[in-house]
Scaffold this active site. Structure first.
Site, PDB file in Angstrom:
ATOM      1  N   LYS A 157       0.783  -1.185   0.064  1.00 46.90           N
ATOM      2  CA  LYS A 157      -0.210  -0.070  -0.173  1.00 46.90           C
ATOM      3  C   LYS A 157       0.863   1.217   0.014  1.00 46.90           C
ATOM      4  O   LYS A 157       1.698   1.583   0.933  1.00 46.90           O
ATOM      5  CB  LYS A 157      -0.855  -0.045   1.303  1.00 46.90           C
ATOM      6  N   ASP A 185      -0.790  -0.745  -4.414  1.00 47.62           N
ATOM      7  CA  ASP A 185      -2.296  -0.076  -4.155  1.00 47.62           C
ATOM      8  C   ASP A 185      -2.118   1.340  -3.766  1.00 47.62           C
ATOM      9  O   ASP A 185      -1.597   1.695  -2.510  1.00 47.62           O
ATOM     10  CB  ASP A 185      -3.037  -0.968  -3.302  1.00 47.62           C
ATOM     11  N   GLU A 211      -3.266  -0.621  -8.140  1.00 46.72           N
ATOM     12  CA  GLU A 211      -4.882  -0.496  -7.679  1.00 46.72           C
ATOM     13  C   GLU A 211      -4.958   1.061  -7.486  1.00 46.72           C
ATOM     14  O   GLU A 211      -4.176   1.687  -6.915  1.00 46.72           O
ATOM     15  CB  GLU A 211      -5.189  -1.339  -6.576  1.00 46.72           C
ATOM     16  N   ASP A 236     -10.581  -0.609  -7.785  1.00 46.53           N
ATOM     17  CA  ASP A 236     -10.988  -1.103  -6.613  1.00 46.53           C
ATOM     18  C   ASP A 236     -12.123  -0.307  -5.883  1.00 46.53           C
ATOM     19  O   ASP A 236     -13.447  -0.633  -6.076  1.00 46.53           O
ATOM     20  CB  ASP A 236     -10.015  -1.393  -5.270  1.00 46.53           C
ATOM     21  N   LYS A 263     -14.334  -7.443  -3.933  1.00 50.73           N
ATOM     22  CA  LYS A 263     -14.487  -7.668  -2.543  1.00 50.73           C
ATOM     23  C   LYS A 263     -16.047  -7.695  -2.146  1.00 50.73           C
ATOM     24  O   LYS A 263     -16.545  -6.701  -2.160  1.00 50.73           O
ATOM     25  CB  LYS A 263     -14.232  -6.369  -1.757  1.00 50.73           C
TER      26      LYS A 263
END
Length: 350
Positions: A157, A185, A211, A236, A263
Site C-alpha cells: 500500500k 495499491d 490499484e 477497487d 470484495k
C-alpha cells in the site's frame, strides 16, 4: 393475524481488536465493528446459519447511522420470504453478503460452503503478502518478513510516505527477489496531474499492477490513465456504490481497466461480484487462463474470510488472491482459515 415465518433471525453486534493497528487509506483501525447474523427454523433450533455483515466506515456505500435498522429490516424480510432477496439488497452489499453467507452456512450444515478441493482441505489458495501502510522502517520490516516466508507475490500500500522512499522499498525487493510478483495499491493517493509521471516511474520496477492510482469518481481521467499507462491499472474503490448491472457495464466500458478487484462486502456480495466477473469476461476479455480480476477480503473476521475464500475457490482463478490470513485479530475465536507459507487453507478446526 401473525404472518408465518420461514426462519427466525438474530443479530449479534461484535467488536474485534486488531493485534496491531491496521493502517489503511481511511486512517488507522485498532478495532473492527461488525454484526453477526444467525438464522434457524423454529422446528430445528439446533441447525444454525451464521453470517457476518462487516461494512467499513467511510468506505462502504451502505454504512451509516441507520445501518442496524436496515439490517433488521433485511432480516425480517428473510424471515417472511424464506430466501435472500438479492434485488432488494443490491445497494446494501455488506448486508447482502452477510445474509448470503448465513444462508449458505445453514443450507450446507457447516462451514464448508461448497464442494471443492479447497473446501475438502485438499488444496490451498495462493495469496499476496500484504505490506501495511506505515513509516519506512515498519514497511521495510514487513517486506523482509514476507520474503523470508516465501511469498511469491507481495502487495504494498503506497501513498502514506514520501514517494521516493516508497520507490526505494520496491527497489530493495527487486534487488533481493527478482522473480517475486509486485503489486501496489495507491488507494487514490495520486492527483490526475501527477499520476502519469508516477506510473512511469513505478513501471520501471517491473510491477504487476497498481490499484486505484487516483481517487474514485474521475472517470475521464481514469480512462485516460488506463489507456496510456505503462503499468496495468486495477479498479477497487471505483466499483463501490456501482451496483446496478447497467451502471457496472457503463463503468467498465468507459474506463476499460486492465483488472478489477472484487470484495464481496463492498462490491455486491456473492451475487454482485459474480456479475462483475461475467462483465469482465464480456468487456475486458477475461478468460480462465488470463483472468482480468481477483478477489480480496476487507478486514473480515474468520467467518467472513471463510465465506469469501470458499466462494473464491469455486472460480478457478490462478492468480494470487488478495485474501487475508485470518491472523489479524486478537479475539477471533474461530479457526476456519489457516495460512501455510503463501497459501491459505480451510481447516474447520473449531
Amino acid at each position: 393475524m401473525v404472518k408465518e415465518r420461514f426462519y427466525k433471525t438474530e443479530v449479534v453486534p461484535r467488536c474485534l481488536t486488531f493485534k496491531r493497528p491496521a493502517g489503511t487509506s481511511r486512517g488507522v483501525y485498532t478495532t473492527r465493528k461488525l454484526w453477526e447474523v444467525r438464522i434457524r427454523k423454529e422446528d430445528e433450533p439446533s441447525v444454525i446459519g451464521i453470517g457476518e455483515c462487516a461494512p467499513l466506515p467511510d468506505l462502504s456505500c451502505d454504512y451509516g447511522v441507520d445501518y442496524e435498522i436496515t439490517l433488521s429490516k433485511a432480516c425480517l424480510d428473510l424471515e417472511q420470504k424464506g430466501y435472500v432477496d438479492t434485488e432488494s439488497l443490491r445497494h446494501y452489499p455488506s448486508i447482502l453478503f452477510g445474509l448470503e453467507m448465513a444462508m449458505r452456512h445453514y443450507e450446507q450444515g457447516g462451514w464448508r460452503h461448497y464442494d471443492t478441493p479447497f473446501s475438502r482441505g485438499q488444496a490451498g489458495i495462493p495469496i499476496n503478502g500484504l505490506i501495511w501502510m506505515g513509516d519506512y522502517k515498519y514497511m521495510l520490516e514487513q517486506v523482509e518478513e514476507k520474503m523470508k516466508e516465501g511469498f511469491r507475490c507481495v502487495k504494498l500500500k503506497i501513498g502514506a510516505i514520501d514517494f521516493d522512499r516508497e520507490l526505494s522499498l520496491l527497489k530493495h525487493i527487486r534487488a533481493h527477489a527478482k522473480e517475486i510478483e509486485l503489486r501496489v495499491d495507491a488507494n487514490g493517493a495520486f492527483t490526475p496531474s501527477e499520476a502519469m509521471d508516477k506510473l512511469k516511474r513505478l513501471a520501471e520496477m517491473d510491477l504487476h499492477s497498481i490499484e486505484q492510482p487516483i481517487r474514485a469518481g474521475q472517470l475521464e481521467e481514469m480512462a485516460h490513465l488506463a489507456a496510456e499507462s505503462p503499468l496495468p491499472i486495477a479498479l477497487d474503490e471505483e466499483l463501490i456504490g456501482c451496483n446496478a448491472p447497467d451502471e457496472k457495464r457503463r463503468l467498465l466500458e468507459t474506463i476499460h481497466p486492465q483488472y478489477i478487484i472484487l470484495k464481496p462486502s463492498l462490491h455486491g456480495g456473492i451475487a454482485g461480484c459474480t456479475e462483475w466477473v461475467h462483465l469482465a469476461e464480456t468487456i475486458l476479455g477475461s478468460t480462465p487462463e488470463r483472468p482480468k480480476w481477483w478477489v480480496t477480503s476487507a478486514l473480515e473476521s474468520q467467518i467472513g474470510l471463510n465465506a469469501i475464500a470458499q466462494w473464491c475457490a469455486t472460480l478457478g482463478n490462478p492468480l494470487p488472491q488478495g485474501l487475508g490470513t485470518g491472523e489479524i485479530f486478537k479475539d477471533d475465536k474461530h479457526r476456519l482459515i489457516q495460512r501455510k507459507g503463501d497459501t491459505i487453507w480451510f481447516s474447520n478446526d473449531l
